[in-house]
Motif scaffolding. Structure first.
Motif, PDB file in Angstrom:
ATOM      1  N   UNK A   1       0.833  -1.205   0.000  1.00 49.99           N
ATOM      2  CA  UNK A   1       0.000   0.000   0.000  1.00 49.99           C
ATOM      3  C   UNK A   1       0.865   1.251   0.000  1.00 49.99           C
TER       4      UNK A   1
ATOM      5  N   UNK B   1      -2.858  -7.641  -1.297  1.00 54.83           N
ATOM      6  CA  UNK B   1      -3.493  -6.326  -1.558  1.00 54.83           C
ATOM      7  C   UNK B   1      -2.524  -5.474  -2.351  1.00 54.83           C
ATOM      8  N   UNK B   2      -3.086  -4.734  -3.289  1.00 50.84           N
ATOM      9  CA  UNK B   2      -2.234  -3.778  -4.013  1.00 50.84           C
ATOM     10  C   UNK B   2      -3.021  -2.504  -4.272  1.00 50.84           C
ATOM     11  N   UNK B   3      -2.362  -1.382  -4.075  1.00 49.59           N
ATOM     12  CA  UNK B   3      -2.988  -0.099  -4.418  1.00 49.59           C
ATOM     13  C   UNK B   3      -2.154   0.539  -5.521  1.00 49.59           C
TER      14      UNK B   3
END
Lengths: 100, 373
Positions: free
Chosen positions: A21, A52-54
């Motif tokens: 993130x 998770x990736x932003x």
């Protein structure tokens, strides 16, 4: 977030573990710097434990891809979970990468 | 028919009704809705003086019923009341429950009262139960008898105080069916209810009460489909709300994410739904604290009172509204995104159904709508 790098004869395996993130993208960038500084002939990003990736993470993937291409190498993504792949899909990044 | 002005009611220091103003016209069916403990039942009980108001005026057909000259029993004959707990005479048969009032208070002959009582029992579908005692009836049947008893006094208006709330769910529809029929026949009624779809179908007007006040009123369409005020909307759409304050760029990102996750888990969101919300929030904040102008933007945000993040989840339709409100000294977030690399906005757009920006109370609001699938 943890990044494990394993170098073999013909390929470099970058294993992303956890959540990437905006808070930890700087650390990840530093962690993958040695890979980008290498000849990057055949880099595989293992995402089997990647959760998770932003946008900050996407930018790192994109930078790695550009770097690999610049050096005539190949960058592939392996075992990416569907919910993370969807972030690549909606941003139009999917066609840029090789997903295994 | 009934005009209420500045009605108030206190129980000691507890203010239950603050300033109620309303007119009820002949033939109207008014449903009074709102959260528990907001004075709905007290309001109804004040209308027929089961509770003595602390202030205000209640006029029925022009007569102020709070005047000492008012004959309370005469007034109550004009107004029937149906209670949550039926209040039937347990020692009398069903028919006797229906005839005692007309005989003793209206001076009707026994035979006339019985004939009318049987007619009413027929209407509520309980003709076969005239010789039963209340203890032999189900909850739904008791409430239908209570309605018939109320009608036996030939009231001009009937007040229903949560008529189905003590009933087994299987018995609710039989009671609502009777009330629905009365509405079709033009009976004037005021109904305190938690049965929203019933209130919507049967009412000519809906009153939403909150905090001892009539907070909003309107037609069923206005209140249920287009509520204007926040509390009404929250109640109608069963909105669950999460709020978080972001003071400046050094906000506790992981603390915020944990709080959002806890809120989402409490409402049984799936993991990928939680991820989508976290992503939308993170990307929005990336735009707020745009790296190219971070010092300047941080100062504006900090001196403008920070950013208020709100996540509203409607249990009714699964809609999620994520909004950020901050000072309007900050330039447009959407326009700012147009000159960025576009990745954050692409993620936000991909995860949401709409992204809009407006001004609310002089503050800039970024509002994004998502749906749980």
């Amino acid at each position: 977030m943890e990044v494990k790098i394993e170098n073999a004869d013909t390929e470099t395996m970058v294993k992303m573990i956890g959540r990437l993130d905006s808070m930890n993208s700087g650390e990840v960038e530093k962690a993958v710097a040695p890979v980008m500084e290498s000849d990057m002939k055949n880099v595989i990003i293992d995402c089997s434990e990647f959760d998770y990736i932003s946008s900050s993470g996407l930018r790192i993937f994109l930078t790695m891809l550009k770097e690999a291409k610049k050096k005539g190498g190949k960058l592939s993504i392996r075992n990416m979970k569907a919910e993370i792949k969807s972030v690549f899909d909606i941003t139009g990044f999917t066609p840029l990468f090789i997903f295994e | 028919m009934i005009k209420i002005e500045h009605l108030s009611k206190n129980f000691g220091d507890l203010v239950v009704l603050k300033d109620i103003n309303i007119e009820i016209h002949k033939g109207e069916v008014i449903s009074i809705i709102g959260p528990s403990g907001t004075g709905k039942s007290t309001f109804l009980r004040c209308i027929n003086l089961l509770e003595v108001p602390s202030g205000g005026v209640i006029k029925i057909n022009g007569e102020n019923i709070l005047s000492p000259k008012t004959k309370v029993n005469d007034l109550r004959q004009k107004m029937g009341m149906v209670f949550q707990n039926f209040n039937l005479f347990e020692h009398l048969t069903v028919l006797e429950n229906l005839t005692i009032g007309p005989i003793k208070l209206l001076g009707k002959k026994k035979e006339e009262a019985q004939n009318k009582g049987r007619e009413l029992l027929q209407m509520v579908g309980l003709a076969a139960k005239e010789n039963s005692y209340p203890g032999e009836l189900s909850g739904g049947q008791k409430q239908r008898v209570a309605i018939a008893r109320c009608l036996s006094m030939e009231p001009e208006i009937i007040l229903f105080d949560e008529p189905t709330s003590s009933l087994d769910p299987t018995m609710v529809s039989e009671v609502l069916g009777v009330i629905r029929r009365l509405a079709q026949e033009g009976m004037t009624m005021a109904i305190v209810t938690h049965e929203m779809s019933f209130a919507r179908d049967v009412s000519s007007r809906i009153i939403y009460m909150d905090d001892g006040l009539i907070y909003e009123e309107g037609t069923p369409e206005e209140i249920f489909d287009h509520p204007k005020k926040d509390k009404t909307r929250t109640f109608i759409q069963r909105i669950r709300n999460f709020q978080y304050k972001i003071e400046n760029k050094d906000y506790d990102f992981y603390g915020m994410n944990n709080a959002i996750t806890t809120f989402c888990e409490k409402h049984f969101f799936k993991v990928q739904q939680i991820q989508a919300i976290l992503l939308v929030v993170e990307e929005s904040l990336q735009l707020y604290f745009d790296k190219d102008n971070i010092i300047q933007r941080n100062e504006i945000i900090k001196s403008g009172g920070g950013i208020n993040l709100s996540i509203e989840y409607s249990e009714k339709d699964g809609q999620i509204v994520v909004s950020f409100v901050t000072t309007n000294d900050l330039p447009s977030i959407i326009k700012g995104a147009e000159v960025s690399d576009g990745i954050s906005m692409a993620i936000i757009s991909g995860m949401t159904e709409s992204v809009e920006e407006d001004e609310i109370d002089g503050r800039l609001r970024l509002i994004m709508i998502m749906h749980l699938i």
